[in-house]
Design an enzyme around this catalytic site. Structure first.
Site, PDB file in Angstrom:
ATOM      1  N   SER A 166     -35.419  -3.399  18.733  1.00 42.36           N
ATOM      2  CA  SER A 166     -35.522  -2.396  19.791  1.00 42.36           C
ATOM      3  C   SER A 166     -35.123  -1.013  19.250  1.00 42.36           C
ATOM      4  CB  SER A 166     -34.558  -2.818  20.908  1.00 42.36           C
ATOM      5  OG  SER A 166     -34.871  -2.231  22.132  1.00 42.36           O
ATOM      6  N   PRO A 167     -35.719   0.052  19.786  1.00 47.51           N
ATOM      7  CA  PRO A 167     -35.317   1.382  19.315  1.00 47.51           C
ATOM      8  C   PRO A 167     -33.832   1.645  19.563  1.00 47.51           C
ATOM      9  CG  PRO A 167     -36.741   1.519  21.265  1.00 47.51           C
ATOM     10  CD  PRO A 167     -36.748   0.103  20.814  1.00 47.51           C
ATOM     11  N   ALA A 175     -35.506   6.549  19.665  1.00 48.80           N
ATOM     12  CA  ALA A 175     -36.023   7.610  20.534  1.00 48.80           C
ATOM     13  C   ALA A 175     -36.115   8.897  19.722  1.00 48.80           C
ATOM     14  CB  ALA A 175     -35.087   7.801  21.721  1.00 48.80           C
ATOM     15  N   GLN A 198     -40.577   5.372  18.871  1.00 48.15           N
ATOM     16  CA  GLN A 198     -40.472   5.684  20.296  1.00 48.15           C
ATOM     17  C   GLN A 198     -40.428   7.200  20.461  1.00 48.15           C
ATOM     18  OE1 GLN A 198     -36.755   5.064  22.527  1.00 48.15           O
ATOM     19  NE2 GLN A 198     -37.921   3.748  23.902  1.00 48.15           N
ATOM     20  N   TYR A 227     -34.465   9.280  31.258  1.00 47.73           N
ATOM     21  CA  TYR A 227     -35.005  10.419  30.515  1.00 47.73           C
ATOM     22  C   TYR A 227     -36.232  10.978  31.238  1.00 47.73           C
ATOM     23  CZ  TYR A 227     -31.516   8.789  27.270  1.00 47.73           C
ATOM     24  OH  TYR A 227     -30.312   8.409  26.738  1.00 47.73           O
ATOM     25  N   ARG A 237     -41.918   2.128  27.376  1.00 48.52           N
ATOM     26  CA  ARG A 237     -40.732   1.466  27.915  1.00 48.52           C
ATOM     27  C   ARG A 237     -40.574   1.941  29.346  1.00 48.52           C
ATOM     28  NH1 ARG A 237     -34.952  -0.053  25.223  1.00 48.52           N
ATOM     29  NH2 ARG A 237     -36.289  -1.579  24.243  1.00 48.52           N
ATOM     30  N   ARG A 255     -28.600  -4.670  19.972  1.00 52.74           N
ATOM     31  CA  ARG A 255     -27.282  -4.944  19.398  1.00 52.74           C
ATOM     32  C   ARG A 255     -27.261  -6.218  18.566  1.00 52.74           C
ATOM     33  NH1 ARG A 255     -24.494  -4.138  25.104  1.00 52.74           N
ATOM     34  NH2 ARG A 255     -26.513  -5.098  25.599  1.00 52.74           N
TER      35      ARG A 255
HETATM   36  C1  LIG Z   1     -26.902   1.987  19.409  1.00 50.45           C
HETATM   37  C2  LIG Z   1     -27.956   1.905  20.469  1.00 50.45           C
HETATM   38  C3  LIG Z   1     -28.917   2.900  20.549  1.00 50.45           C
HETATM   39  C4  LIG Z   1     -29.953   2.803  21.494  1.00 50.45           C
HETATM   40  N1  LIG Z   1     -30.956   3.733  21.491  1.00 50.45           N
HETATM   41  C5  LIG Z   1     -32.048   3.526  22.248  1.00 50.45           C
HETATM   42  C6  LIG Z   1     -33.212   4.311  22.080  1.00 50.45           C
HETATM   43  O1  LIG Z   1     -33.310   5.135  21.173  1.00 50.45           O
HETATM   44  N2  LIG Z   1     -34.252   4.095  22.924  1.00 50.45           N
HETATM   45  C7  LIG Z   1     -34.212   3.134  23.886  1.00 50.45           C
HETATM   46  O2  LIG Z   1     -35.164   2.979  24.641  1.00 50.45           O
HETATM   47  N3  LIG Z   1     -33.136   2.338  24.027  1.00 50.45           N
HETATM   48  C8  LIG Z   1     -32.084   2.491  23.211  1.00 50.45           C
HETATM   49  N4  LIG Z   1     -31.020   1.638  23.309  1.00 50.45           N
HETATM   50  C9  LIG Z   1     -31.134   0.490  24.202  1.00 50.45           C
HETATM   51  C10 LIG Z   1     -31.655  -0.725  23.438  1.00 50.45           C
HETATM   52  O3  LIG Z   1     -32.933  -0.474  22.871  1.00 50.45           O
HETATM   53  C11 LIG Z   1     -31.714  -1.958  24.335  1.00 50.45           C
HETATM   54  O4  LIG Z   1     -32.671  -1.762  25.345  1.00 50.45           O
HETATM   55  C12 LIG Z   1     -30.371  -2.287  24.964  1.00 50.45           C
HETATM   56  O5  LIG Z   1     -29.319  -2.133  24.029  1.00 50.45           O
HETATM   57  C13 LIG Z   1     -30.340  -3.714  25.498  1.00 50.45           C
HETATM   58  O6  LIG Z   1     -30.665  -4.609  24.464  1.00 50.45           O
HETATM   59  P1  LIG Z   1     -29.539  -5.448  23.651  1.00 50.45           P
HETATM   60  O7  LIG Z   1     -28.727  -6.207  24.686  1.00 50.45           O
HETATM   61  O8  LIG Z   1     -30.347  -6.371  22.772  1.00 50.45           O
HETATM   62  O9  LIG Z   1     -28.696  -4.493  22.898  1.00 50.45           O
HETATM   63  C14 LIG Z   1     -29.981   1.721  22.397  1.00 50.45           C
HETATM   64  C15 LIG Z   1     -28.974   0.756  22.334  1.00 50.45           C
HETATM   65  C16 LIG Z   1     -27.990   0.825  21.376  1.00 50.45           C
HETATM   66  C17 LIG Z   1     -26.970  -0.287  21.296  1.00 50.45           C
END
Ligand SMILES: Cc1cc2nc3c(=O)[nH]c(=O)nc-3n(C[C@H](O)[C@H](O)[C@H](O)COP(=O)(O)O)c2cc1C
Length: 369
Positions: free
Chosen positions: A22-23, A57, A100, A182, A230, A324
């Site tokens: 994921s981004p 992002a 993204q 956003y 997204r 994560r």
């Molecule tokens: C360090 C970090 C940076 C993130 N940056 C973005 C991002 O750039 N764009 C986005 O859509 N979501 C971002 N997220 C959200 C994740 O892509 C994801 O949707 C969210 O953490 C839930 O997934 P997970 O439980 O597998 O971490 C970020 C999450 C983390 C932990």
């Protein structure tokens, strides 16, 4: 046989499996340009065995960055800085590469998380933000400028220009950020959009600007690549967006020629009560999948290989993304493949670490050279 590890084609892009990184914002760019942090972070994740790696992002204009450390793709320098990062991932990694594209809207001009998050002060270099309506994100946040027709056209064109740069760089996939409060999400959600013109009011009106951007990007992004957004499965606030709204939006994106949606949630209001638990956003993805004719990716506390397998095998989503989980274990997909009796790409340099190449005797006496 594992469904998670069966190939999936999104648009014109064939993925080896249904797992995406994921981004994830890294807040480590300089003037929007990638640094060696991005090279090592993304280079490592390109070896993860995931079929798809989506770069964080990436702002389409400088004022659309969440923080001063956010990546951008609004200048020749930004484009040039990403080139070696992509080359590294392509040369050594097995994942297809996406980016993204984003505009942070009223949540821009913030501090990086490890400096406390929240809005930048003037002394810290705060800049004027823009949004659907002149409503601050929260107490203590500045009011954004309500975008007028000229502003909307400028930002739409910035998305198009960034998509052209992404194509030139050789990305396989572009994902527009339409979630987490956003800019694009802030138009769709009634929480942040209280406009009285054609871009506010009914859901059809609130979707108009994001759909304008979607159509403009679709017109320049090649059909043999993949294009998605997204989106928001729930605002988690009374009167906010629901999974039913997400399904309508996803279907509009399908009609506009989009190939997939990733269903996330939250971020538009600090008053939201988000019920976080394993797979907490899967029900939103399942609603979208049942109602819209588009590939659906689910994300959010998907951590266990069997959990991921069940989401795909039961048809609640076509594929999953983890954030994560991959930071914690950059070889998550290798280990998921082991757990599910499947195969994941592993570079030859690392193959001696794979369990099936470690018979019991070798475990007792690990190879020395
Ligand atoms: C360090 C970090 C940076 C993130 N940056 C973005 C991002 O750039 N764009 C986005 O859509 N979501 C971002 N997220 C959200 C994740 O892509 C994801 O949707 C969210 O953490 C839930 O997934 P997970 O439980 O597998 O971490 C970020 C999450 C983390 C932990």
């Amino acid at each position: 046989m594992s469904r998670l590890f069966t190939p999936l084609t999104i648009g014109g892009v064939a993925l080896a499996n249904r797992i995406a990184v994921s981004p994830m914002c890294q807040y480590s760019a300089v003037d929007g340009s990638a640094t060696d942090w991005h090279a090592q972070h993304l280079g490592s994740l390109s070896l993860s065995g995931a079929g798809l790696l989506i770069f964080e992002a990436t702002a389409v204009e400088a004022a659309g960055r969440i923080t001063p450390g956010c990546l951008g793709l609004y200048s020749d320098a930004n484009e040039a800085a990403l080139e070696p990062v992509l080359a590294l991932c392509r040369r050594w990694g097995g994942a297809r590469l996406g980016i993204q594209l984003a505009h942070a809207g009223r949540k821009a001009s913030a501090k990086v998380p490890w400096r406390g998050g929240g809005p930048l002060s003037a002394a810290e270099g705060a800049w004027q933000t823009a949004g659907a309506s002149a409503i601050p994100f929260d107490d203590g946040w500045p009011a954004p400028h309500e975008l007028d027709a000229g502003g909307l056209a400028r930002i739409c064109e910035a998305f198009v220009a960034a998509a052209r740069r992404a194509h030139r760089l050789g990305f396989d996939l572009v994902e527009l950020h339409g979630a987490h409060g956003y800019l694009l999400h802030s138009f769709v959600s009634p929480v942040s959009n209280q406009r009285r013109d054609d871009y506010g009011g009914s859901l059809a009106n609130r979707m108009r600007f994001p759909l304008d951007v979607a159509a403009a990007v679709r017109a320049v992004w090649p059909r043999d690549k993949a294009l998605g957004m997204r989106i928001t499965g729930s605002d988690w606030v009374e009167g906010g967006l629901t999974a039913a709204d997400a399904a309508i939006f996803a279907q509009e994106l399908a009609v506009a020629g989009f190939d997939y949606v990733c269903v996330s949630s939250g971020g538009v209001s600090p008053k939201a009560h988000v019920h976080v638990s394993p797979g907490y956003q899967v029900p939103f993805a399942a609603t979208v999948k049942a109602r819209a004719d588009i590939v659906v990716q689910s994300v959010g506390m998907i951590v266990d290989p069997h959990q991921a397998e069940a989401i795909v095998a039961e048809g609640r989503a076509d594929c999953v993304a983890l954030a994560r989980g991959f930071l914690d274990d950059p070889r998550w997909a290798w280990h998921a493949a082991d757990a599910l009796g499947a195969e994941a790409a592993c570079p030859p340099q690392y193959q001696r670490a794979r369990p099936k190449l470690w018979p019991g005797a070798a475990l007792a006496h690990p190879p020395r050279n």
